[in-house]
Design a protein around this motif. Sequence first.
Motif, PDB file in Angstrom:
ATOM      1  N   GLY A  90      -2.666  18.685  13.824  1.00 48.26           N
ATOM      2  CA  GLY A  90      -3.906  17.934  13.714  1.00 48.26           C
ATOM      3  C   GLY A  90      -4.324  17.648  12.289  1.00 48.26           C
ATOM      4  N   GLY A  91      -5.506  17.092  12.169  1.00 49.48           N
ATOM      5  CA  GLY A  91      -6.064  16.777  10.872  1.00 49.48           C
ATOM      6  C   GLY A  91      -6.179  15.285  10.644  1.00 49.48           C
ATOM      7  N   GLU A  92      -6.771  14.949   9.522  1.00 50.10           N
ATOM      8  CA  GLU A  92      -6.949  13.560   9.105  1.00 50.10           C
ATOM      9  C   GLU A  92      -6.095  13.353   7.863  1.00 50.10           C
ATOM     10  OE1 GLU A  92      -8.894  11.126  10.496  1.00 50.10           O
ATOM     11  OE2 GLU A  92      -9.298  12.491  12.158  1.00 50.10           O
ATOM     12  N   TYR A  93      -4.922  12.767   8.020  1.00 52.14           N
ATOM     13  CA  TYR A  93      -4.012  12.629   6.889  1.00 52.14           C
ATOM     14  C   TYR A  93      -3.211  11.343   6.991  1.00 52.14           C
ATOM     15  CZ  TYR A  93      -0.532  14.270  10.224  1.00 52.14           C
ATOM     16  OH  TYR A  93       0.272  14.403  11.320  1.00 52.14           O
ATOM     17  N   ILE A  94      -2.593  11.001   5.888  1.00 51.26           N
ATOM     18  CA  ILE A  94      -1.704   9.845   5.813  1.00 51.26           C
ATOM     19  C   ILE A  94      -0.343  10.353   5.366  1.00 51.26           C
ATOM     20  CG2 ILE A  94      -1.229   7.677   4.612  1.00 51.26           C
ATOM     21  CD1 ILE A  94      -4.299   7.490   4.136  1.00 51.26           C
ATOM     22  N   ASN A  95       0.695  10.041   6.131  1.00 50.66           N
ATOM     23  CA  ASN A  95       2.057  10.406   5.752  1.00 50.66           C
ATOM     24  C   ASN A  95       2.489   9.460   4.638  1.00 50.66           C
ATOM     25  OD1 ASN A  95       4.784  10.904   5.520  1.00 50.66           O
ATOM     26  ND2 ASN A  95       5.230  10.698   7.694  1.00 50.66           N
ATOM     27  N   THR A  96       2.813  10.011   3.487  1.00 48.77           N
ATOM     28  CA  THR A  96       3.203   9.176   2.351  1.00 48.77           C
ATOM     29  C   THR A  96       4.608   8.621   2.494  1.00 48.77           C
ATOM     30  OG1 THR A  96       4.027  11.056   1.090  1.00 48.77           O
ATOM     31  CG2 THR A  96       1.709  10.449   0.780  1.00 48.77           C
ATOM     32  N   GLY A  97       5.335   9.054   3.524  1.00 49.49           N
ATOM     33  CA  GLY A  97       6.669   8.535   3.764  1.00 49.49           C
ATOM     34  C   GLY A  97       7.769   9.311   3.077  1.00 49.49           C
ATOM     35  N   GLU A  98       7.413  10.338   2.310  1.00 55.11           N
ATOM     36  CA  GLU A  98       8.425  11.135   1.619  1.00 55.11           C
ATOM     37  C   GLU A  98       9.126  12.095   2.568  1.00 55.11           C
ATOM     38  OE1 GLU A  98       6.693  12.989  -1.877  1.00 55.11           O
ATOM     39  OE2 GLU A  98       5.283  11.334  -1.987  1.00 55.11           O
ATOM     40  N   CYS A  99       8.485  12.416   3.664  1.00 58.91           N
ATOM     41  CA  CYS A  99       9.028  13.376   4.618  1.00 58.91           C
ATOM     42  C   CYS A  99       9.421  12.641   5.896  1.00 58.91           C
ATOM     43  CB  CYS A  99       7.974  14.437   4.927  1.00 58.91           C
ATOM     44  SG  CYS A  99       8.546  15.719   6.022  1.00 58.91           S
ATOM     45  N   ARG A 100      10.634  12.781   6.303  1.00 59.50           N
ATOM     46  CA  ARG A 100      11.130  12.111   7.504  1.00 59.50           C
ATOM     47  C   ARG A 100      11.080  13.062   8.692  1.00 59.50           C
ATOM     48  NH1 ARG A 100      10.192   7.534   5.555  1.00 59.50           N
ATOM     49  NH2 ARG A 100      11.571   6.792   3.963  1.00 59.50           N
ATOM     50  N   VAL A 101      10.650  12.539   9.832  1.00 61.74           N
ATOM     51  CA  VAL A 101      10.553  13.326  11.050  1.00 61.74           C
ATOM     52  C   VAL A 101      11.297  12.577  12.153  1.00 61.74           C
ATOM     53  CG1 VAL A 101       8.992  14.323  12.749  1.00 61.74           C
ATOM     54  CG2 VAL A 101       8.301  14.214  10.360  1.00 61.74           C
ATOM     55  N   ASN A 102      12.226  13.248  12.821  1.00 55.83           N
ATOM     56  CA  ASN A 102      12.974  12.645  13.918  1.00 55.83           C
ATOM     57  C   ASN A 102      12.503  13.211  15.244  1.00 55.83           C
ATOM     58  OD1 ASN A 102      14.757  10.985  12.396  1.00 55.83           O
ATOM     59  ND2 ASN A 102      15.863  12.820  11.804  1.00 55.83           N
ATOM     60  N   PHE A 103      12.558  12.375  16.284  1.00 57.96           N
ATOM     61  CA  PHE A 103      12.169  12.777  17.632  1.00 57.96           C
ATOM     62  C   PHE A 103      13.333  12.569  18.579  1.00 57.96           C
ATOM     63  CE2 PHE A 103       8.193  12.181  15.537  1.00 57.96           C
ATOM     64  CZ  PHE A 103       7.359  13.126  16.105  1.00 57.96           C
ATOM     65  N   LEU A 104      13.337  13.355  19.665  1.00 57.65           N
ATOM     66  CA  LEU A 104      14.382  13.290  20.678  1.00 57.65           C
ATOM     67  C   LEU A 104      13.728  13.214  22.046  1.00 57.65           C
ATOM     68  CD1 LEU A 104      17.422  13.640  21.515  1.00 57.65           C
ATOM     69  CD2 LEU A 104      16.924  16.087  21.655  1.00 57.65           C
ATOM     70  N   CYS A 105      14.227  12.318  22.886  1.00 62.14           N
ATOM     71  CA  CYS A 105      13.754  12.204  24.265  1.00 62.14           C
ATOM     72  C   CYS A 105      14.632  13.081  25.149  1.00 62.14           C
ATOM     73  CB  CYS A 105      13.824  10.751  24.734  1.00 62.14           C
ATOM     74  SG  CYS A 105      13.373  10.551  26.470  1.00 62.14           S
ATOM     75  N   LYS A 106      14.016  13.959  25.931  1.00 66.29           N
ATOM     76  CA  LYS A 106      14.764  14.851  26.821  1.00 66.29           C
ATOM     77  C   LYS A 106      15.264  14.128  28.065  1.00 66.29           C
ATOM     78  CE  LYS A 106      14.591  18.835  24.734  1.00 66.29           C
ATOM     79  NZ  LYS A 106      15.758  19.580  24.346  1.00 66.29           N
ATOM     80  N   GLU A 107      14.709  12.961  28.363  1.00 67.35           N
ATOM     81  CA  GLU A 107      15.141  12.204  29.542  1.00 67.35           C
ATOM     82  C   GLU A 107      16.422  11.415  29.269  1.00 67.35           C
ATOM     83  OE1 GLU A 107      13.863  11.916  32.743  1.00 67.35           O
ATOM     84  OE2 GLU A 107      12.526  13.573  32.253  1.00 67.35           O
ATOM     85  N   CYS A 108      16.446  10.663  28.156  1.00 69.46           N
ATOM     86  CA  CYS A 108      17.583   9.766  27.908  1.00 69.46           C
ATOM     87  C   CYS A 108      18.383  10.125  26.659  1.00 69.46           C
ATOM     88  CB  CYS A 108      17.094   8.320  27.811  1.00 69.46           C
ATOM     89  SG  CYS A 108      16.113   7.958  26.333  1.00 69.46           S
ATOM     90  N   ASP A 109      18.022  11.221  25.974  1.00 66.41           N
ATOM     91  CA  ASP A 109      18.695  11.680  24.756  1.00 66.41           C
ATOM     92  C   ASP A 109      18.621  10.681  23.601  1.00 66.41           C
ATOM     93  OD1 ASP A 109      19.413  14.203  25.663  1.00 66.41           O
ATOM     94  OD2 ASP A 109      21.272  13.468  26.568  1.00 66.41           O
ATOM     95  N   HIS A 110      17.647   9.780  23.655  1.00 61.46           N
ATOM     96  CA  HIS A 110      17.454   8.827  22.556  1.00 61.46           C
ATOM     97  C   HIS A 110      16.812   9.564  21.379  1.00 61.46           C
ATOM     98  CE1 HIS A 110      16.578   5.129  20.441  1.00 61.46           C
ATOM     99  NE2 HIS A 110      15.291   5.431  20.405  1.00 61.46           N
ATOM    100  N   MET A 111      17.362   9.376  20.180  1.00 55.54           N
ATOM    101  CA  MET A 111      16.802   9.987  18.979  1.00 55.54           C
ATOM    102  C   MET A 111      16.339   8.865  18.058  1.00 55.54           C
ATOM    103  SD  MET A 111      18.414  12.834  16.413  1.00 55.54           S
ATOM    104  CE  MET A 111      19.604  11.762  15.658  1.00 55.54           C
ATOM    105  N   TRP A 112      15.144   9.041  17.456  1.00 54.79           N
ATOM    106  CA  TRP A 112      14.624   8.013  16.568  1.00 54.79           C
ATOM    107  C   TRP A 112      13.707   8.618  15.521  1.00 54.79           C
ATOM    108  CZ3 TRP A 112      12.295   9.418  20.975  1.00 54.79           C
ATOM    109  CH2 TRP A 112      10.908   9.490  21.006  1.00 54.79           C
ATOM    110  N   GLU A 113      13.480   7.824  14.491  1.00 57.30           N
ATOM    111  CA  GLU A 113      12.560   8.187  13.417  1.00 57.30           C
ATOM    112  C   GLU A 113      11.444   7.152  13.416  1.00 57.30           C
ATOM    113  OE1 GLU A 113      12.721   7.677   8.707  1.00 57.30           O
ATOM    114  OE2 GLU A 113      14.230   9.060   9.477  1.00 57.30           O
ATOM    115  N   PRO A 114      10.213   7.571  13.753  1.00 50.96           N
ATOM    116  CA  PRO A 114       9.119   6.598  13.761  1.00 50.96           C
ATOM    117  C   PRO A 114       8.789   6.136  12.341  1.00 50.96           C
ATOM    118  CG  PRO A 114       8.299   8.794  14.269  1.00 50.96           C
ATOM    119  CD  PRO A 114       9.780   8.901  14.131  1.00 50.96           C
ATOM    120  N   LYS A 115       8.127   4.999  12.245  1.00 54.19           N
ATOM    121  CA  LYS A 115       7.698   4.508  10.939  1.00 54.19           C
ATOM    122  C   LYS A 115       6.733   5.509  10.328  1.00 54.19           C
ATOM    123  CE  LYS A 115       8.199  -0.319  12.152  1.00 54.19           C
ATOM    124  NZ  LYS A 115       7.521  -1.588  12.365  1.00 54.19           N
ATOM    125  N   PHE A 116       6.749   5.631   9.001  1.00 55.59           N
ATOM    126  CA  PHE A 116       5.969   6.674   8.344  1.00 55.59           C
ATOM    127  C   PHE A 116       4.467   6.504   8.509  1.00 55.59           C
ATOM    128  CE2 PHE A 116       5.985   3.552   4.957  1.00 55.59           C
ATOM    129  CZ  PHE A 116       4.746   3.706   4.376  1.00 55.59           C
TER     130      PHE A 116
END
Length: 170
Positions: A90-116
Amino acid sequence: MVNKVKRRVSCFPKATYYKPREIPLCCLEIANISIEELEAIRLCDLLQIEQNEAADRMGISRKTFWSDLQRARQKVADALVNGKAIEISGGEYINTGECRVNFLCKECDHMWEPKFDQNRPTNCPSCGSSLIFRLGGDGRGKRFVENDYCCPKEKGSSRNTSEGSKKKLQ
């Protein structure tokens, strides 16, 4: 009410829950540390950056930075001394884009990195499933486990699954 300035955050934690060993999470009080409070601890205590520079990096005043830092340190001390779990979210913040976060879907195994500049996704962009997890943990303390588990607070409830299946724990 004064609008809270969104802090610039450049790094997200690899794990978002910490808890005392051998005590189920459902039996613990939880101390919540916001992402920007963790960023203040990271900059000042881990990287040992002066508070003036750390405040500049986060885009806030030195006084506001000091308040965030003291609040975060107090929460960590409370959790360590009183045996509480620590949740980082939580919190009120802005991702500066220096840190990359990847996500994985447990249904279809799709992996992606959302826009910062996006918030945490709620659905898989490929199949629309809500069973998505941040790689390395889902950011909310949910875990998939192979064995049967019953929280002591839920004795008598049926939480059994078939052998080898996975289930989500809170």
